[in-house]
Design a protein around this motif. Structure first.
Motif, PDB file in Angstrom:
ATOM      1  N   SER A  23       0.335   1.028   5.164  1.00 14.37           N
ATOM      2  CA  SER A  23      -1.068   1.491   5.178  1.00 14.37           C
ATOM      3  C   SER A  23      -1.762   1.434   3.820  1.00 14.37           C
ATOM      4  O   SER A  23      -2.885   1.923   3.683  1.00 14.37           O
ATOM      5  CB  SER A  23      -1.101   2.927   5.702  1.00 14.37           C
ATOM      6  N   TRP A  24      -1.124   0.837   2.813  1.00 11.63           N
ATOM      7  CA  TRP A  24      -1.737   0.801   1.470  1.00 11.63           C
ATOM      8  C   TRP A  24      -3.060   0.022   1.507  1.00 11.63           C
ATOM      9  O   TRP A  24      -3.117  -1.031   2.131  1.00 11.63           O
ATOM     10  CB  TRP A  24      -0.775   0.164   0.463  1.00 11.63           C
ATOM     11  N   THR A  26      -5.506  -0.081   3.184  1.00 12.41           N
ATOM     12  CA  THR A  26      -6.203  -0.199   4.472  1.00 12.41           C
ATOM     13  C   THR A  26      -6.568   1.164   5.083  1.00 12.41           C
ATOM     14  O   THR A  26      -7.748   1.467   5.235  1.00 12.41           O
ATOM     15  CB  THR A  26      -5.345  -1.027   5.436  1.00 12.41           C
ATOM     16  N   TYR A  57      -1.702   7.082  -1.146  1.00 14.22           N
ATOM     17  CA  TYR A  57      -2.596   6.130  -0.484  1.00 14.22           C
ATOM     18  C   TYR A  57      -3.870   6.850  -0.009  1.00 14.22           C
ATOM     19  O   TYR A  57      -3.800   7.801   0.765  1.00 14.22           O
ATOM     20  CB  TYR A  57      -1.921   5.446   0.712  1.00 14.22           C
ATOM     21  N   TRP A 213       7.749  -4.880   0.044  1.00 15.05           N
ATOM     22  CA  TRP A 213       6.284  -4.777   0.126  1.00 15.05           C
ATOM     23  C   TRP A 213       5.556  -6.027  -0.354  1.00 15.05           C
ATOM     24  O   TRP A 213       6.107  -6.845  -1.068  1.00 15.05           O
ATOM     25  CB  TRP A 213       5.771  -3.536  -0.564  1.00 15.05           C
ATOM     26  N   SER A 214       4.289  -6.104   0.058  1.00 15.23           N
ATOM     27  CA  SER A 214       3.383  -7.226  -0.277  1.00 15.23           C
ATOM     28  C   SER A 214       3.977  -8.602   0.030  1.00 15.23           C
ATOM     29  O   SER A 214       4.056  -9.465  -0.861  1.00 15.23           O
ATOM     30  CB  SER A 214       2.928  -7.153  -1.742  1.00 15.23           C
ATOM     31  N   SER A 218      -0.547  -9.564  -1.526  1.00 13.63           N
ATOM     32  CA  SER A 218      -1.890  -8.989  -1.341  1.00 13.63           C
ATOM     33  C   SER A 218      -2.873  -9.927  -0.646  1.00 13.63           C
ATOM     34  O   SER A 218      -4.079  -9.726  -0.727  1.00 13.63           O
ATOM     35  CB  SER A 218      -2.476  -8.496  -2.674  1.00 13.63           C
ATOM     36  N   ARG A 234      -9.397  -8.025   0.027  1.00 10.76           N
ATOM     37  CA  ARG A 234      -8.887  -7.053  -0.942  1.00 10.76           C
ATOM     38  C   ARG A 234      -9.406  -7.326  -2.350  1.00 10.76           C
ATOM     39  O   ARG A 234      -9.760  -6.400  -3.079  1.00 10.76           O
ATOM     40  CB  ARG A 234      -7.354  -7.051  -0.915  1.00 10.76           C
ATOM     41  N   GLY A 290       1.078  -5.784   5.754  1.00 11.39           N
ATOM     42  CA  GLY A 290      -0.206  -5.115   5.540  1.00 11.39           C
ATOM     43  C   GLY A 290      -1.253  -5.886   6.320  1.00 11.39           C
ATOM     44  O   GLY A 290      -1.139  -7.105   6.475  1.00 11.39           O
ATOM     45  N   SER A 292      -5.737  -5.642   7.420  1.00 19.21           N
ATOM     46  CA  SER A 292      -6.982  -4.867   7.445  1.00 19.21           C
ATOM     47  C   SER A 292      -7.703  -5.014   8.778  1.00 19.21           C
ATOM     48  O   SER A 292      -8.805  -4.495   8.938  1.00 19.21           O
ATOM     49  CB  SER A 292      -7.893  -5.314   6.295  1.00 19.21           C
TER      50      SER A 292
END
Ligand code: NDP
Length: 325
Positions: A23-24, A26, A57, A213-214, A218, A234, A290, A292
């Motif tokens: 949820s980072w 977003t 976050y 992660w990522s 990104s 982003r 991730g 959006s």
């Protein structure tokens, strides 16, 4: 639809879906509860059982939104795994409440996180960064006590060095405490050092699991920045200016164009291809996606199709492109 594989988190018994959802940026910044529910539902329908979050976050709003969305969706608690992370704090630069892993902060921080989620426990609790100003022993005792209290079921670290992880594990071993079982590092085609080199011995030695992660760096590896910064992406968001240089770097975007040719050949998108590349590493327990929008969640779950088509030869071809100077 391709079946979601489930992997054990390193050597511990917990099973997590090979693709998970975080949820980072977003939740709380790009998504309200309604959109969060849509995305969570799509992820879960695709077999995702692990949802990643952190205290910091959206200043706590991300935990609130996820907790409320899951409550409204009526998911039974046994059917999902949820995490949070503590380190930076959300009360500004206050002694004992920011940039620390001291006992006071951790024991108070977990209570506030659970309140925001509306949950009795999280499955995974991470130390979001190392804290050079608190003895590792103090942090290990505090995290182990939180696990003993039932407020978290397992604990781990994020972006710690291999030496710090091993030191924490050995302290826990020596004192018969709950050991760290998982690390959460960045891992994607353009960022491989920790996962592939620094932690190499830890997988066998201490059974370390990884939630990475990522996977798209990104969004860079989705190909969305090859012609500049799209509106709403982003790189265009206020507060994320620091990412813009990385995301619009021409030599990295040239590599993405070359990866797109491989993706076309495999009849998948470059996002699906590069997420699959992360999931193919056997030391990665789960790749945290991730997104959006609901459409991005749908597309990224299609990485499972790409994973089936991803031969070792194609992985080598991708590595050669990514590592070129
Ligand atoms: P990614 O690298 O996959 O980036 C996700 C972003 O890329 C999306 O929000 C979206 O941004 C864009 N995107 C995703 N899919 C597509 C697509 N198919 N097409 C076009 N654009 C796409 O992952 P994150 O950086 O978001 O990291 C994933 C999770 O990992 C986080 O949510 C968090 O849970 C965790 N994390 C942990 C950290 C830690 O320190 N432990 C640090 C960072 C993340 P947009 O549309 O806005 O451009």
């Amino acid at each position: 639809m391709t079946q979601m594989p489930y992997n054990r988190l390193g050597r511990c018994g917990l099973q997590v879906s090979a693709l998970s959802f975080g949820s980072w940026v977003t939740f709380g910044e790009q998504m309200d509860v309604g959109l969060a529910k849509d995305c969570l539902e799509i992820a879960r329908a695709g077999g995702v059982n692990f949802f990643d979050n952190a205290e910091v976050y959206a200043g706590g709003a991300s935990e609130q939104i996820m907790g409320r969305a899951i409550a409204e969706l009526g998911w039974e608690r046994h059917s999902y795994v949820v995490s949070t992370k503590l380190f930076w704090g959300i009360h500004g630069d206050v002694p004992n409440m920011s940039n620390t892993l001291n006992r006071k902060y951790l024991l108070q921080g977990i209570d506030r996180s659970l309140e925001r989620f509306g949950l009795d426990f999280v499955d995974l609790l991470y130390c979001h960064r190392p804290d050079p100003n608190t003895p590792i022993e103090e942090t290990v005792w505090a995290m182990s006590d939180i696990v003993s209290s039932g407020k978290a079921l397992y604990w781990g670290t994020s972006e710690w060095s291999a030496d710090e992880i091993r030191a924490a594990w050995e302290i826990a071993e020596r004192h018969h405490l709950h050991k760290p079982v998982v690390e959460q590092p960045q891992y994607n085609l353009f960022e491989t050092r920790k996962v592939e080199q620094e932690y190499a011995r830890l997988y066998e030695d201490i059974g370390l699991g990884l939630t990475t992660w990522s996977p798209l760096a990104s969004g860079l590896l989705s190909g969305k920045y090859i012609d500049g910064v799209p509106d709403g992406s982003r790189a265009s968001l206020p507060g994320y200016e620091w990412l813009r240089e990385l995301l619009t770097d021409e030599s990295q975007n040239q590599k993405v164009r070359e990866l797109m040719v491989i993706a076309d050949r495999l009849e998948v998108s470059v996002a699906q291809l590069t997420i699959a590349w992360c999931a193919k590493n056997p030391n990665v327990s789960t790749v945290i996606l991730g997104a959006s929008s609901a459409a991005q969640v749908e597309e990224n779950l299609g990485a499972l199709v790409a994973l089936e088509r991803l031969s070792d030869d194609v992985v080598s071809e991708m590595n050669a492109i990514a590592k070129r100077r």
